[in-house]
Design a protein around this motif. Structure first.
Motif, PDB file in Angstrom:
ATOM      1  N   ARG A 297       0.827  -1.228   0.000  1.00 41.19           N
ATOM      2  CA  ARG A 297       0.000   0.000   0.000  1.00 41.19           C
ATOM      3  C   ARG A 297       0.853   1.266   0.000  1.00 41.19           C
ATOM      4  N   TRP A 319       0.522   6.956   1.095  1.00 41.15           N
ATOM      5  CA  TRP A 319      -0.178   5.674   0.890  1.00 41.15           C
ATOM      6  C   TRP A 319      -1.077   5.756  -0.318  1.00 41.15           C
ATOM      7  N   VAL A 324      -5.582  -2.928   1.009  1.00 39.95           N
ATOM      8  CA  VAL A 324      -4.866  -4.133   0.596  1.00 39.95           C
ATOM      9  C   VAL A 324      -5.190  -5.268   1.565  1.00 39.95           C
ATOM     10  N   GLU A 378      -5.847  -5.684  -4.057  1.00 39.80           N
ATOM     11  CA  GLU A 378      -5.862  -4.243  -3.837  1.00 39.80           C
ATOM     12  C   GLU A 378      -7.198  -3.737  -4.390  1.00 39.80           C
TER      13      GLU A 378
END
Ligand code: AMP
Ligand code: GLY
Length: 415
Positions: A297, A319, A324, A378
């Motif tokens: 991430r 980030w 994730v 993700e």
């Protein structure tokens, strides 16, 4: 620059992936690494993790500027000391400072002395006293072996009979083992990675949540970790701030005050109780599998953060605007006895997978450990990330693996 990652697991695969992405890094070596990591690093498998002289010579011969040590074993055995004495930069604490993970009693004593919130405890170093203690202590009670145990040295005894059994188990090998008995804390666990250089401590601005038990709904024995996700939307920023103020900053200052020169990553395993966050454990390194989801991430440059930490400069972590989720596929039987050498395919050269326990056998990959491979997903939120992670689980072909179906469900329930 050239960097060298020490270790061979999924965490080291993720560290190599992230360092390989850095504009500051030209070459990533891994010792011993693994064939499956060679998509992001050059593995030097003829040098072993415990061969400190071999690692030092390799680093010198190949002009390695930084060594990043992944696992706890080489840290507690003093690899960082050997390398630093020879002028090589190391991300990872020296042997004395790594006791914060290597010895539960060291960690408990320092927390007690500096008023860092944690469970009340008693340290007992012989079986007879332990039996006497569990005859009238409160239950549940938590028993922790003093040394390193790969997440498996902890027994939670819910009843007095279980506590007696747990004492039998803890003192099975030696009647004079050191065991920490802790009050049982209730609440939700979370993991906060913190960069530490002496009294300078910078917690990650994103926490992760691990899944320690082997089976769904947190049933079954403790493991090294069966999956993780980040961020943790139902644990709010104010909890992170409180963990920083009451735990991260004080422990860095305490270690320095006690004369320990900590440089590296400090893992704060915390539990959010009705009285606020308390420490369950410290580790002297990144969590596994927390590192895999956090580094996936992280949008900013890990190598730059290490340089900023060295300079005690601000560390501006960025980030991805994404969640994730990582699901661990483990050998059937883990954390107990399991078969090795089972064929696995479907993950090769793909950064949706970080590999912990596979080796090459001819043209095939076969299992070589308990935790085998982390499948990542993700997505714009946890729900989507979870769906993608399980889609990736489906891509893995093997008869020898199992996994939990409920990774990240706590976030979905509370979201
Ligand atoms: P540790 O190796 O110390 O992290 O312990 C492994 C796991 O045991 C933790 O992640 C918790 O789930 C559980 N545990 C450890 N200590 C306690 C405690 N004092 N109260 C409740 N659960 C605990
Ligand atoms: N996932 C927990 C640990 O790395 O100890």
């Amino acid at each position: 620059m050239k960097v060298l990652v020490i270790g061979a697991g999924g965490r080291e695969h993720a560290l190599s992936y992230k360092l390989n992405d850095s504009e500051l890094v030209d070459t990533v070596y891994a010792i011993p690494g693994s064939e499956a990591m060679n998509n992001v690093a050059t593995s030097i498998s003829d040098i072993k993790e415990d061969d400190h002289e071999g690692i030092l010579n390799f680093a010198k011969d190949h002009e390695v500027e930084w060594v990043v040590i992944g696992p706890e074993q080489p840290l507690t055995e003093g690899l960082a000391d050997t390398l630093r004495e020879a002028g090589i930069k190391v991300f990872g604490p020296n042997k004395a400072a790594a006791q914060i993970e290597g010895s539960k009693s060291f960690a408990k004593r320092i927390m007690e002395k500096y008023d860092i919130p944690t469970a009340d405890y008693k340290e007992i170093d012989n079986k007879a006293d332990a039996m006497a203690y569990v005859r009238d202590c409160d239950v549940p009670v938590v028993l922790k072996k003093d040394g390193l145990a790969a997440g498996k040295g902890v027994i939670i005894a819910n009843t007095r009979d279980e506590a007696v059994e747990a004492v039998e188990a803890m003192y099975q090998e030696r009647e004079d083992s050191k065991v920490v008995f802790e009050a049982f804390l209730e609440g939700e666990e979370f993991s906060l990675m913190t960069f530490v250089n002496g009294d300078y401590a910078v917690p990650f601005s994103c926490i992760a949540q691990d899944h320690k038990r082997a089976f769904d709904n947190d049933e079954g024995p403790n493991t090294g970790g069966m999956g993780a996700y980040c961020p943790v939307p139902h644990i709010k920023d104010e909890v992170l701030r409180e963990t920083n103020d009451k735990i991260a900053q004080p422990i860095a200052k305490a270690m320095q005050a006690e004369g320990y020169d900590y440089f590296g990553l400090l893992y704060i395993g915390a539990i959010l109780t009705a009285e606020g966050p308390k420490v369950i454990e410290f580790n002297a390194r990144f969590g596994d599998p927390e590192a895999q989801v956090l580094l996936k991430r992280m949008d900013s440059d890990l190598m730059q953060h290490i340089l900023d930490l060295e300079a005690k400069a601000p560390i501006d972590m960025e980030w991805k605007d994404a969640s994730v989720v990582g699901v661990m596929l483990a050998s059937k039987g883990y954390p107990g006895a399991y078969e090795k050498g089972v064929k696995v395919s479907g993950f090769e050269d793909n950064s949706d997978f970080f590999v912990s326990g596979l080796k090459k056998d001819g043209d095939d990959y076969v299992t070589s450990g308990g935790r085998v491979i982390l499948a990542l997903g993700e997505g714009s939120d946890i729900k989507e990330a979870k769906a993608k992670a399980y889609d990736n689980v489906e891509k893995i072909k093997s008869d020898g693996l199992f996994y939990r179906k409920d990774i990240s469900d706590k976030a979905l329930r509370n979201g």
